[in-house]
Design an enzyme around this catalytic site. Structure first.
Site, PDB file in Angstrom:
ATOM      1  N   GLU A   1       0.191  -1.749   4.687  1.00  0.00           N
ATOM      2  CA  GLU A   1       0.538  -0.340   4.865  1.00  0.00           C
ATOM      3  C   GLU A   1       2.016  -0.250   5.264  1.00  0.00           C
ATOM      4  OE1 GLU A   1      -2.210   2.063   7.185  1.00  0.00           O
ATOM      5  OE2 GLU A   1      -0.677   3.575   7.541  1.00  0.00           O
TER       6      GLU A   1
ATOM      7  N   GLN B   1       0.840  -1.200   0.000  1.00  0.00           N
ATOM      8  CA  GLN B   1       0.000   0.000   0.000  1.00  0.00           C
ATOM      9  C   GLN B   1       0.879   1.254   0.000  1.00  0.00           C
ATOM     10  OE1 GLN B   1      -2.793  -2.154   3.179  1.00  0.00           O
ATOM     11  NE2 GLN B   1      -3.424  -0.036   2.933  1.00  0.00           N
TER      12      GLN B   1
ATOM     13  N   PHE C   1      -8.465   0.778  12.106  1.00  0.00           N
ATOM     14  CA  PHE C   1      -7.222   1.311  12.681  1.00  0.00           C
ATOM     15  C   PHE C   1      -7.364   1.743  14.142  1.00  0.00           C
ATOM     16  CE2 PHE C   1      -3.449   4.209  12.530  1.00  0.00           C
ATOM     17  CZ  PHE C   1      -2.576   3.437  11.790  1.00  0.00           C
TER      18      PHE C   1
ATOM     19  N   GLU D   1     -13.164   2.733   5.356  1.00  0.00           N
ATOM     20  CA  GLU D   1     -13.194   2.120   6.679  1.00  0.00           C
ATOM     21  C   GLU D   1     -14.485   2.315   7.481  1.00  0.00           C
ATOM     22  OE1 GLU D   1      -9.414   4.277   7.460  1.00  0.00           O
ATOM     23  OE2 GLU D   1      -8.902   2.431   8.508  1.00  0.00           O
TER      24      GLU D   1
ATOM     25  N   ARG E   1      -5.722   6.639  17.217  1.00  0.00           N
ATOM     26  CA  ARG E   1      -7.084   6.609  16.660  1.00  0.00           C
ATOM     27  C   ARG E   1      -8.071   6.023  17.672  1.00  0.00           C
ATOM     28  NH1 ARG E   1      -9.615   7.784  11.781  1.00  0.00           N
ATOM     29  NH2 ARG E   1      -7.693   8.476  10.805  1.00  0.00           N
TER      30      ARG E   1
ATOM     31  N   THR F   1      -3.871  10.614  11.277  1.00  0.00           N
ATOM     32  CA  THR F   1      -3.732  11.393  12.500  1.00  0.00           C
ATOM     33  C   THR F   1      -2.327  11.982  12.609  1.00  0.00           C
ATOM     34  OG1 THR F   1      -3.138   9.426  13.740  1.00  0.00           O
ATOM     35  CG2 THR F   1      -5.463  10.029  13.690  1.00  0.00           C
TER      36      THR F   1
HETATM   37  N1  MTE Z   1     -11.464  -2.652  -0.175  1.00  0.00           N
HETATM   38  C1  MTE Z   1     -10.900  -3.683  -0.835  1.00  0.00           C
HETATM   39  N2  MTE Z   1     -11.608  -4.309  -1.781  1.00  0.00           N
HETATM   40  N3  MTE Z   1      -9.644  -4.113  -0.545  1.00  0.00           N
HETATM   41  C2  MTE Z   1      -8.885  -3.510   0.431  1.00  0.00           C
HETATM   42  O1  MTE Z   1      -7.754  -3.912   0.681  1.00  0.00           O
HETATM   43  N4  MTE Z   1      -8.804  -1.760   2.177  1.00  0.00           N
HETATM   44  C3  MTE Z   1      -9.594  -0.935   3.085  1.00  0.00           C
HETATM   45  C4  MTE Z   1     -10.611  -0.108   2.307  1.00  0.00           C
HETATM   46  N5  MTE Z   1     -11.342  -0.949   1.411  1.00  0.00           N
HETATM   47  C5  MTE Z   1      -9.470  -2.426   1.156  1.00  0.00           C
HETATM   48  C6  MTE Z   1     -10.774  -2.006   0.788  1.00  0.00           C
HETATM   49  C7  MTE Z   1      -8.800  -0.027   3.884  1.00  0.00           C
HETATM   50  S1  MTE Z   1      -8.101  -0.608   5.301  1.00  0.00           S
HETATM   51  C8  MTE Z   1      -8.632   1.280   3.551  1.00  0.00           C
HETATM   52  S2  MTE Z   1      -7.787   2.361   4.532  1.00  0.00           S
HETATM   53  C9  MTE Z   1      -9.191   1.822   2.300  1.00  0.00           C
HETATM   54  O2  MTE Z   1      -9.901   0.840   1.550  1.00  0.00           O
HETATM   55  C10 MTE Z   1      -8.021   2.359   1.483  1.00  0.00           C
HETATM   56  O3  MTE Z   1      -8.413   2.852   0.266  1.00  0.00           O
HETATM   57  P1  MTE Z   1      -9.035   4.323   0.083  1.00  0.00           P
HETATM   58  O4  MTE Z   1      -8.247   5.231   0.933  1.00  0.00           O
HETATM   59  O5  MTE Z   1      -8.859   4.562  -1.353  1.00  0.00           O
HETATM   60  O6  MTE Z   1     -10.462   4.207   0.504  1.00  0.00           O
HETATM   61  N1  LUZ Z   2      -2.858   4.834   8.979  1.00  0.00           N
HETATM   62  C1  LUZ Z   2      -2.089   5.767   9.548  1.00  0.00           C
HETATM   63  C2  LUZ Z   2      -4.169   4.837   9.125  1.00  0.00           C
HETATM   64  O1  LUZ Z   2      -0.887   5.694   9.403  1.00  0.00           O
HETATM   65  N2  LUZ Z   2      -2.662   6.753  10.248  1.00  0.00           N
HETATM   66  C3  LUZ Z   2      -3.988   6.838  10.431  1.00  0.00           C
HETATM   67  O2  LUZ Z   2      -4.468   7.751  11.074  1.00  0.00           O
HETATM   68  C4  LUZ Z   2      -4.790   5.837   9.867  1.00  0.00           C
HETATM   69  N3  LUZ Z   2      -6.104   5.828  10.038  1.00  0.00           N
HETATM   70  C5  LUZ Z   2      -6.829   4.851   9.521  1.00  0.00           C
HETATM   71  C6  LUZ Z   2      -6.210   3.861   8.797  1.00  0.00           C
HETATM   72  N4  LUZ Z   2      -4.897   3.853   8.596  1.00  0.00           N
HETATM   73 MO1  MOS Z   3      -6.425   1.070   5.990  1.00  0.00          MO
HETATM   74  S1  MOS Z   3      -6.237   0.231   7.870  1.00  0.00           S
HETATM   75  O1  MOS Z   3      -5.964   2.625   6.531  1.00  0.00           O
HETATM   76  O2  MOS Z   3      -5.054   0.514   5.208  1.00  0.00           O
END
Ligand code: MTE
Ligand code: LUZ
Ligand code: MOS
Length: 791
Positions: A227, A192, A339, A717, A305, A435
């Protein structure tokens, strides 16, 4: 067929992931030698047996690292390869390179790790008691809790446990690296955060970042698990490639991925909640013992968070919440959708459930009485703005006919002895932005080619969440180009530099905005060309407007003048611009405005905005077996103005179902030796299609969000939090069988725990389940404790 870039190719099997990349002829495969226990000190590595059996295998240890053996981010406590003490089972001790994957694994299995065993702690409370904290505790406060508790009519206290969760992304962790010139490498990583892999690899190799290129086309799911934790695998491939000057691939099988990589943090928490006679919450206190695992990883940010979301969607004037980063000898727990927020929200919802028992006021009334509203202030000092929680709650209660539902449930429970139903409501308020202030930045590089086709480079990684589709739509709208002319380029550190992970649900907010800004520059240049073209044709017709006086627009592939088509098409306009030597590329940078935070006083505005909503979930429990079904879920959600409605519905459904897995199903257990008990997908149960309830999702109408691109809202999320109502729906169903019994707050709500709750009563009441009411069970007995042995 409706155009959709990735999904059609995905369905046809034409998208490529790390393991689909054609393997170069001279490829080497890598495998790690994992630490054999949860806590130990490396005395000696014995490779003689492995070498004898696999003479061509190459064994690398910490001493072979040319640069710095450190990939920790927030805290430098994560060596790439163990150089002394290890802190969890599966920590990489050595790297083995061989001609095939199976040979690398078999050679790794023959490496003997001579060790001095050290004491293992798996319980976060025990770690805290022994002072094993990764960083000092962190506290946020507002008002005066001491004073407020003294004035409360009711005070309830209790303990809440929540288990971890495995990401189960379809594509396991992996990377391939090719050696480059001057000690550099090119890495294709399932991450990611390509820039994170780049930075760590440059440090490990001891070369500047401009010698390391990282590319990610798309990943087969991340959910937070990639991540930070894709980084070591990218670094291993890079290290192997650098030292052997051959391409190196590392790709975990499912069992390895489950055993070695981080998951959602288990928490164990204590709360104290005080209310006045009418049920208004006056004070809340909580201590969160986060099982952080063997190294810091993202744990401090996850804990932050938790503290920010400690009150969820409720307004409480007096608050004191403290979080502890407890060093346990388990895998380093990491980012996972939500998170840290789900863990915190589960605590306050449990506190309210307990207060409902103590006061006799129904939980839903307590919830409604204490909702956040416009003009309130969060405990971290940020004003509540554009609040849509109350509206969502009202709508969801209406939608599911809450009062009617309660009557139907009561009537069902009245004549059914072996099955009981329950329902629960949950409001939502989730803050959007990393954050950590610094992380809220990204860039975009847009090229319009001279045939009118467009590519967009950003820091966003497509992981199934549809960020690519959204950015394509934003680009098309911003340029006025037809959307099928836009292609999303792979995420590469050479085209967009210094980005952060696609995470915190802000992928589209940040990268979509950067793309929009880049497009605006190109559009301005194209409009000048269009005006010039139109003035020339005016001149031919002797109507004579000057280019500077012509105002036109480009929309959906055509130049418009006063809203009417001019016949000048996108492709021709672009060709003309190229002919006139106009720059058809642009870079832009975006950083979220208005964010600030005072770490000392724990006050500020850490979020760009909040996402609101509410859900009701119903469940039916089998009172003899402790099994249950989740029946229905009603969600009213604030999605702003969705850029792609289908994507947002998919994210809402997916987030909710993944949350249900965490709240009621997935049982992540470690034994006393820190070994994961269910370490295959045949034993680790995730929701399947049969588990998924009927979902009724409604997005709020007329809910523009001026704080994000095209008035949209982050979606990835927040809907996961709705699943917490699933826990309480089952609990309420169980309690219908034993109405006088105190509830328990220990997720996941597995059938084992449900049955324990029911059979404890059974002992006390031999006539049960057909007999009358029972007495309170010993709820403490049910607390297996987070990360502790459950045997
Ligand atoms: N949806 C799918 N299909 N696959 C993924 O890995 N990750 C989730 C969410 N939806 C995910 C998902 C998470 S943890 C986050 S933070 C967001 O997608 C990240 O993408 P965005 O910031 O573009 O929403
Ligand atoms: N990742 C991060 C996250 O590094 N900081 C954040 O605040 C956060 N919040 C949601 C999901 N991933
Ligand atoms: Mo999502 S836990 O912020 O990759």
């Amino acid at each position: 067929m409706k155009w959709n870039p990735d999904s059609v190719l995905n369905v046809l099997g034409q998208t490529s992931y790390v393991d689909d990349i054609p393997e170069p002829r001279d490829l080497l495969h890598a495998a790690i030698v994992p630490s054999p226990s949860a806590h130990g000190r490396l005395v000696r590595l014995e490779t003689s047996e492995a070498s004898a059996r696999f003479p061509k295998a190459i064994f690398l240890s910490a001493a072979d690292i040319p640069g710095t053996n450190q990939i920790g981010n927030a805290v430098p406590d994560e060596p790439l390869l163990c150089d002394g003490e290890w802190h969890f089972r599966g920590e990489p001790i050595a790297l083995v390179l061989a001609e095939s994957r199976s040979e690398a694994r078999r050679a790794a299995a023959l490496v003997r790790v001579e060790a001095e065993e050290l004491e293992v702690i798996t319980d976060p409370r025990e770690a805290a008691a022994r002072g094993e904290l990764i960083l000092p505790p962190r506290t946020m406060r507002s008002g005066d809790v001491e004073k407020a508790f003294a004035e409360c009519a009711y005070v309830v206290e209790g303990r809440v446990d929540s288990g971890g969760q495995e990401h189960v992304y379809l594509e396991t962790q992996g990377a391939i690296a090719w050696p480059g010139e001057a000690g550099g490498v090119r890495i294709v990583s399932s991450t990611q955060w390509p820039s994170g892999v780049q930075k760590a690899a440059s440090r490990v190799l001891g070369v500047p970042m401009n010698r390391v290129e990282v590319e990610t086309m798309r990943i087969g799911g991340g959910f937070g698990g990639k991540e930070d934790q894709a980084t070591p695998w990218g670094c291993f491939a890079a290290l192997g490639a650098r030292l052997t000057r051959r391409p190196v691939k590392i790709y975990l099988n499912r069992h390895e991925d489950l055993s070695y990589t981080g998951k959602r943090h288990p928490y164990s928490s204590d709360f104290k909640l005080g209310l006045d006679k009418e049920g208004r919450i006056l004070a809340f206190e909580a201590d969160y013992y986060q099982s952080s695992g063997g190294c810091a990883d993202l744990s401090p940010a996850v804990l932050a968070r938790t503290l920010f979301h400690a009150l969820s969607a409720y307004y409480v004037p007096n608050v004191r919440v403290t979080g502890y980063l407890c060093r346990t000898n388990l895998v380093p727990f990491t980012a996972f959708r939500g998170f840290g927020a789900p863990q915190g929200i589960f605590v306050v919802e449990s506190a309210i459930a307990k207060a409902a028992e103590a006061t006799g006021i129904p939980a839903v009334d307590l919830q409604c009485k204490n909702l956040l509203s416009e003009g309130d202030t969060f405990h971290y000092g940020m004003p509540v703005e554009e609040c849509r929680t109350d509206q969502s709650v009202a709508r969801v209660l209406e939608k599911c006919d809450w009062n009617g539902l309660q009557k139907r449930i009561a009537s069902f429970n009245g004549y059914n002895h072996l099955k009981k139903r329950g329902a629960a409501m949950i409001p939502l308020c989730f803050g959007i932005s990393f954050t950590k202030l610094m992380m809220n930045q990204t860039g975009a590089l847009v090229h319009v080619y001279n045939d009118g086709s467009v590519t967009v480079n950003t820091g966003a990684v497509e992981m199934g969440q549809g960020v690519g589709r959204k950015i394509a739509i934003i680009t098309a709208k911003s340029l006025g180009a037809p959307v099928d002319r836009v292609r999303i380029e792979s995420t590469r550190t050479t085209t967009v530099a210094n980005t952060f992970a696609t995470a915190a649900s802000s992928g589209t907010d940040l990268n979509g905005m950067a793309a929009q800004l880049a497009c605006a520059q190109i559009k301005e240049r194209l409009l000048a060309v269009a005006a010039e073209q139109l003035s020339q044709s005016d001149a031919q017709q002797h109507t004579g407007a000057k280019a500077a006086d012509i105002s036109c627009e480009i929309s959906n592939g055509e130049v418009l003048r006063s809203g009417k088509p001019t016949g000048l098409k996108w492709d021709d306009l672009v060709a003309k611009a190229h002919e006139s030597r106009v720059d058809l590329s642009a870079h832009a940078f975006y950083s979220t405005p208005g964010l600030f935070y005072d770490d000392q006083n724990e006050k500020g505005s850490p979020f760009a905005y909040h996402v609101y909503g509410a859900a009701v979930v119903t469940a039916t429990a089998d009172i003899l077996r402790g099994t249950y079904t989740i029946d229905e879920a009603f969600m009213v959600h604030d999605a702003g103005e969705p850029i792609d409605l289908l994507v947002d519905i998919g994210q809402t459904e997916g987030g909710f179902v993944q949350g249900l897995g965490w709240a009621v199903l997935e049982d992540l257990r470690f034994d006393r030796e820190g070994k994961l008990q269910a370490d295959t997908l045949s034993t680790y149960k995730v929701p399947d299609v049969h588990f998924v309830p009927k979902m009724d999702i409604e997005f709020l109408d007329n809910a523009p969000n001026p704080k994000a691109v095209l008035n949209s809202k982050a979606i990835g999320e927040p809907p996961l939090m709705y699943a917490i109502a699933g826990y309480f729906a089952v609990l309420n169903a169980l309690k219908a069988a034993r109405p006088d019994t105190e509830g328990f707050y220990d997720s996941p709500m597995t059938p084992e725990k449900a049955l324990t709750f029911l059979t404890e009563l059974n002992d006390a009441h031999p006539g049960w389940p057909l007999g009358a009411s029972g007495a309170a069970g010993d709820s403490a007995r049910r607390h297996s404790g987070v990360g502790r042995a459950n045997s």
